[in-house]
Design a protein around this motif. Structure first.
Motif, PDB file in Angstrom:
ATOM      1  N   GLN A  19     -32.033 -26.177   8.531  1.00 11.77           N
ATOM      2  CA  GLN A  19     -31.373 -25.317   9.312  1.00 11.77           C
ATOM      3  C   GLN A  19     -30.343 -25.837  10.170  1.00 11.77           C
ATOM      4  O   GLN A  19     -29.363 -24.987  10.314  1.00 11.77           O
ATOM      5  N   PHE A  20     -30.274 -27.083  10.572  1.00 12.62           N
ATOM      6  CA  PHE A  20     -29.240 -27.841  11.608  1.00 12.62           C
ATOM      7  C   PHE A  20     -28.064 -28.447  10.517  1.00 12.62           C
ATOM      8  O   PHE A  20     -27.076 -28.341  11.272  1.00 12.62           O
ATOM      9  N   LEU A  21     -28.240 -28.942   9.494  1.00  7.96           N
ATOM     10  CA  LEU A  21     -27.378 -29.536   8.889  1.00  7.96           C
ATOM     11  C   LEU A  21     -26.082 -28.742   8.655  1.00  7.96           C
ATOM     12  O   LEU A  21     -24.990 -29.435   8.839  1.00  7.96           O
ATOM     13  N   PRO A  22     -25.999 -27.579   8.281  1.00 11.69           N
ATOM     14  CA  PRO A  22     -24.728 -26.925   8.141  1.00 11.69           C
ATOM     15  C   PRO A  22     -23.714 -26.989   9.682  1.00 11.69           C
ATOM     16  O   PRO A  22     -22.626 -27.030   9.666  1.00 11.69           O
ATOM     17  N   LEU A  23     -24.653 -26.799  10.651  1.00 18.42           N
ATOM     18  CA  LEU A  23     -23.658 -26.824  12.020  1.00 18.42           C
ATOM     19  C   LEU A  23     -23.490 -28.209  12.321  1.00 18.42           C
ATOM     20  O   LEU A  23     -22.620 -28.361  12.816  1.00 18.42           O
ATOM     21  N   ILE A  24     -24.356 -29.245  11.934  1.00 13.29           N
ATOM     22  CA  ILE A  24     -23.889 -30.327  12.317  1.00 13.29           C
ATOM     23  C   ILE A  24     -22.503 -30.836  11.398  1.00 13.29           C
ATOM     24  O   ILE A  24     -21.751 -31.471  12.160  1.00 13.29           O
ATOM     25  N   VAL A  25     -22.583 -30.438  10.259  1.00  8.70           N
ATOM     26  CA  VAL A  25     -21.487 -30.811   9.515  1.00  8.70           C
ATOM     27  C   VAL A  25     -20.124 -30.143   9.825  1.00  8.70           C
ATOM     28  O   VAL A  25     -19.122 -30.690   9.770  1.00  8.70           O
ATOM     29  N   THR A  26     -20.575 -28.897  10.174  1.00 11.08           N
ATOM     30  CA  THR A  26     -19.234 -27.867  10.917  1.00 11.08           C
ATOM     31  C   THR A  26     -18.668 -28.543  12.049  1.00 11.08           C
ATOM     32  O   THR A  26     -17.360 -28.733  11.973  1.00 11.08           O
ATOM     33  N   TYR A  27     -19.693 -29.235  12.987  1.00  5.85           N
ATOM     34  CA  TYR A  27     -19.113 -29.696  14.148  1.00  5.85           C
ATOM     35  C   TYR A  27     -18.495 -30.975  13.671  1.00  5.85           C
ATOM     36  O   TYR A  27     -17.340 -31.261  14.409  1.00  5.85           O
ATOM     37  N   ARG A  29     -16.749 -31.749  11.373  1.00  2.00           N
ATOM     38  CA  ARG A  29     -15.573 -31.338  10.637  1.00  2.00           C
ATOM     39  C   ARG A  29     -14.606 -30.815  11.901  1.00  2.00           C
ATOM     40  O   ARG A  29     -13.206 -31.115  11.650  1.00  2.00           O
ATOM     41  N   ASP A  30     -14.972 -30.530  12.812  1.00  2.00           N
ATOM     42  CA  ASP A  30     -14.155 -30.220  13.710  1.00  2.00           C
ATOM     43  C   ASP A  30     -13.506 -31.544  14.497  1.00  2.00           C
ATOM     44  O   ASP A  30     -12.270 -31.404  15.210  1.00  2.00           O
ATOM     45  N   ARG A  31     -14.131 -32.509  14.352  1.00  2.00           N
ATOM     46  CA  ARG A  31     -13.740 -33.799  14.751  1.00  2.00           C
ATOM     47  C   ARG A  31     -12.719 -34.541  13.766  1.00  2.00           C
ATOM     48  O   ARG A  31     -11.407 -35.101  14.132  1.00  2.00           O
ATOM     49  N   ARG A  33     -11.515 -33.388   9.916  1.00  2.00           N
ATOM     50  CA  ARG A  33     -11.519 -32.354   8.955  1.00  2.00           C
ATOM     51  C   ARG A  33     -12.206 -32.724   7.457  1.00  2.00           C
ATOM     52  O   ARG A  33     -12.959 -31.664   7.209  1.00  2.00           O
ATOM     53  N   PHE A  34     -12.086 -33.757   7.223  1.00  2.00           N
ATOM     54  CA  PHE A  34     -12.650 -34.260   5.666  1.00  2.00           C
ATOM     55  C   PHE A  34     -13.790 -35.172   6.021  1.00  2.00           C
ATOM     56  O   PHE A  34     -14.116 -36.033   5.477  1.00  2.00           O
ATOM     57  N   LEU A  35     -14.467 -34.998   7.202  1.00  2.00           N
ATOM     58  CA  LEU A  35     -15.472 -35.975   7.685  1.00  2.00           C
ATOM     59  C   LEU A  35     -15.263 -37.397   7.994  1.00  2.00           C
ATOM     60  O   LEU A  35     -15.464 -37.914   9.122  1.00  2.00           O
ATOM     61  N   LEU A  36     -14.871 -38.029   6.886  1.00  2.00           N
ATOM     62  CA  LEU A  36     -14.385 -39.440   7.248  1.00  2.00           C
ATOM     63  C   LEU A  36     -13.018 -39.706   7.615  1.00  2.00           C
ATOM     64  O   LEU A  36     -12.868 -40.839   8.163  1.00  2.00           O
ATOM     65  N   PHE A  37     -12.008 -38.879   7.539  1.00  2.00           N
ATOM     66  CA  PHE A  37     -10.720 -38.911   7.837  1.00  2.00           C
ATOM     67  C   PHE A  37     -10.070 -37.400   8.141  1.00  2.00           C
ATOM     68  O   PHE A  37     -10.870 -36.453   7.681  1.00  2.00           O
ATOM     69  N   GLY A  38      -8.925 -37.416   8.610  1.00  2.00           N
ATOM     70  CA  GLY A  38      -8.259 -35.927   8.779  1.00  2.00           C
ATOM     71  C   GLY A  38      -8.187 -35.786  10.294  1.00  2.00           C
ATOM     72  O   GLY A  38      -8.708 -36.438  11.093  1.00  2.00           O
ATOM     73  N   SER A  39      -7.252 -34.784  10.535  1.00  2.00           N
ATOM     74  CA  SER A  39      -7.079 -34.561  12.092  1.00  2.00           C
ATOM     75  C   SER A  39      -8.031 -33.672  12.467  1.00  2.00           C
ATOM     76  O   SER A  39      -8.980 -33.083  11.769  1.00  2.00           O
ATOM     77  N   ARG A 173     -24.679 -39.839  14.484  1.00  2.00           N
ATOM     78  CA  ARG A 173     -23.593 -40.060  13.709  1.00  2.00           C
ATOM     79  C   ARG A 173     -22.607 -39.193  13.773  1.00  2.00           C
ATOM     80  O   ARG A 173     -21.373 -39.615  13.211  1.00  2.00           O
ATOM     81  N   PHE A 174     -22.729 -38.056  13.971  1.00  2.00           N
ATOM     82  CA  PHE A 174     -21.770 -36.990  13.793  1.00  2.00           C
ATOM     83  C   PHE A 174     -20.879 -36.474  15.028  1.00  2.00           C
ATOM     84  O   PHE A 174     -20.328 -35.620  15.228  1.00  2.00           O
ATOM     85  N   ILE A 175     -21.448 -37.022  16.156  1.00  2.00           N
ATOM     86  CA  ILE A 175     -20.903 -36.716  17.523  1.00  2.00           C
ATOM     87  C   ILE A 175     -20.284 -37.870  18.330  1.00  2.00           C
ATOM     88  O   ILE A 175     -20.267 -38.975  17.817  1.00  2.00           O
ATOM     89  N   ASP A 176     -19.406 -37.631  19.079  1.00  2.00           N
ATOM     90  CA  ASP A 176     -18.513 -38.423  19.736  1.00  2.00           C
ATOM     91  C   ASP A 176     -19.565 -39.397  20.656  1.00  2.00           C
ATOM     92  O   ASP A 176     -20.408 -39.173  21.142  1.00  2.00           O
TER      93      ASP A 176
END
Length: 558
Positions: A19-27, A29-31, A33-39, A173-176
């Motif tokens: 249920q939550f993984l798509p939201l976590i990944v979306t969030y 990618r906001d930081r 764009r390509f998870l490991l790099f990007g603006s 791991r996905f949040i600042d």
């Protein structure tokens, strides 16, 4: 039994992750764009609301435990943006009750056979919630309400809490970095809160304590607990019926002065928080009713909190500062309560407070609502971010919900005037010359204390210097990562230089063309990174966290 709980927890973990993984990944990618790099990506309020709706749907799908989690998150603007808070605030803990055949064993295990204990018992629940459900009955000639824990909810909650615990490291791991403290704090608070709400013995103790605190107050009515029919899973109390506090038409038919009713409700909560230190923390209209004589009935003390003496004092300081429009006083109170870092930019936060107060101020400077002030502060909490201790988060929620109920009763209700009058009556707020004299006296006392204490401390420091025993810790403030960028450029330059030199040597000997090609291929990406780093605009790239223009833009979007 432990194995079964673990198996259930594993299964729940899979469902929660799904249920939550798509939201976590979306969030994430906001930081980047390509998870490991990007603006980073900018997200408009409409997109945030759509995501908040998806989160709400996921919480409802996952069931009782996560409904409670959503209610908790709705009180934490330091964790979620305002759009999410707005959506989750509408989350009501109202679910169909379990069948009587399933609830009966839970009740009889605590109080005995239903037919023998009660004169009459209605098998249809009058309300249902995620953790419990309520029935009406007659006991020794008196009408009573029996709150019964939902069958099987303990095992479900235990499995869900383990699933949340396992999910937490993935989420972190996905949040600042700035948000991690708040997220960990919420997880810990959720574990404590939901266990407390399932313990009806604790709820009974809170009910009894608050009832005793208002024993001489004829503006409030709290049901009496029936101790002999109460336990960890069952709470029996006298049944008191009334009109829902937001049913304005019914209140008008009873001839009740709604302005006085709103003031009474506000004063009751001020006493709970400032005087008594124990408060009912779920004041939505479903938990508040009104008797024919205007007494306010309080139900459901499962969500309740305590305030220690230090926190009470700081809350008073905060209220007084808001009433006096004292920006420095507001910031000082927030720092002392632990909601604002002492290192925070006071000028920026001062602008936030000034704009918030100016925005809600009418032609008469005394006419503004604390709910709107709090809402403006909450809108900035997620961006700075601030840290909210559990009790302060509950108090902010209580203040907002109570003022919403009061405004429903009286559209012209002014929280500040009621709070100011209450604080003055209780001796917390002294006005005019006395306040100025006391302030001057405090400053004089502080100055005198400094004259006595500073020379010995200075002498001690000079002695340590003389003994070569003085350690100085220097912290370099680099909020915009200038040194980090410089270090990257130096590293890239060294790697490119080494790579080019290695490639040239291998190529000149002409004995290992493949090795030269590999060295060149490895050096090329590093060279591109160096080029991109040097191509960035000079100076510090920083986005102002809060400006008047940004405030207008955000309101325009809304």
């Amino acid at each position: 039994m432990v194995t079964l709980v673990n198996l259930r927890a594993y299964w729940r973990f899979v469902r929660v992750l799904h249920q939550f993984l798509p939201l976590i990944v979306t969030y994430a990618r906001d930081r980047r764009r390509f998870l490991l790099f990007g603006s980073s990506r900018s997200v408009d309020p409409e997109t945030q609301r759509r995501r908040a709706d998806r989160l709400l749907s996921s919480l409802l799908t996952l069931g009782p435990t996560f409904i409670k989690l959503g209610q908790l998150l709705s009180t934490r603007p330091d964790v979620l943006p305002p759009a999410y808070i707005e959506v989750l605030t509408s989350l009501q803990d109202d679910v169909p009750p379990a069948p009587w055949e399933e609830a009966k064993p839970v009740l009889e295990a605590e109080v005995g056979p239903v037919d023998e204990v009660f004169d009459e018992f209605d098998h249809e629940a009058i309300s249902g919630a995620s953790l419990g459900q309520v029935y009406r009955a007659t006991y020794e000639g008196d009408e009573v309400a029996i709150k019964v824990r939902r069958p099987g909810v303990e095992a479900l909650v235990e499995a869900d809490l383990r699933a949340v615990k396992w999910l937490l490291p993935i989420l972190l791991r996905f949040i600042d970095e700035a948000r991690r403290f708040s997220v960990e704090n919420v997880a810990e608070e959720f574990d404590t809160t939901i266990r407390q709400e399932m313990d009806y013995s604790r709820e009974r103790r809170m009910l009894v304590e608050i009832r005793e605190n208002f024993a001489d107050n004829d503006r409030i009515r709290i049901p009496r607990a029936v101790d002999e029919l109460s336990g960890n899973r069952v709470l029996t109390m006298e049944y008191i019926g009334g009109v829902k506090i937001n049913d304005v038409e019914a209140l008008d038919e009873l001839g009740i002065d709604r302005s006085e009713l709103a003031e009474s409700l506000q004063r009751i909560y001020l006493q709970m928080i400032i005087e008594d230190g124990v408060f009912h923390a779920d004041p939505h209209p479903g938990n508040l009713s009104v008797m024919d004589d205007g007494e306010i009935i309080f139900y459901d003390f499962g969500m309740s909190g305590r305030v220690d003496a230090f926190f009470q004092e700081k809350i008073v300081d905060f209220y007084i500062a808001v009433a006096n429009q004292d920006i420095d006083g507001i910031l000082d109170a927030m720092i002392e309560m632990g909601t604002l870092s002492p290192d925070a930019d006071r000028e920026v936060m001062g602008n936030v407070m000034e704009l918030a107060i100016a925005d809600v101020r009418g032609e008469d400077l005394e006419q503004y609502r604390v709910q709107q002030v709090i809402q403006q502060v909450e809108d900035t909490i997620y961006e700075f971010p601030l840290r909210l201790p559990r009790n302060f988060a509950l108090i902010m929620r209580v203040a907002t919900v109570v003022e919403g109920v009061c405004v429903t009763l009286d559209p012209d209700f002014d929280f500040i005037s009621v709070a100011t009058e209450y604080l003055t009556e209780q001796g917390y707020r002294e006005e005019g010359i006395k306040q100025a004299v006391e302030s001057a006296g405090d400053q004089l006392e502080e100055t005198a204390r400094s004259l006595v204490t500073v020379p010995p401390k200075l002498d001690e420091v000079l002695g340590r210097v003389n003994r070569d025993d003085l350690t100085v810790e220097v912290k370099l403030a680099d909020q915009h990562d200038v040194l980090d960028q410089l270090a990257k450029r130096i590293t890239y330059s060294i790697l490119v230089a080494v790579g080019l030199l290695s490639t040239a040597i291998l190529y000149s000997f002409n004995e290992a063309p493949e090795a030269a090609a590999v060295a060149g291929a490895v050096t090329l990406p590093v060279g591109i990174l160096l080029y991109r780093s040097l191509r960035r605009k000079k100076g510090v790239k920083a986005r102002p966290q809060f400006t008047r223009q940004e405030m207008r833009r955000r309101r325009g979007d809304e």
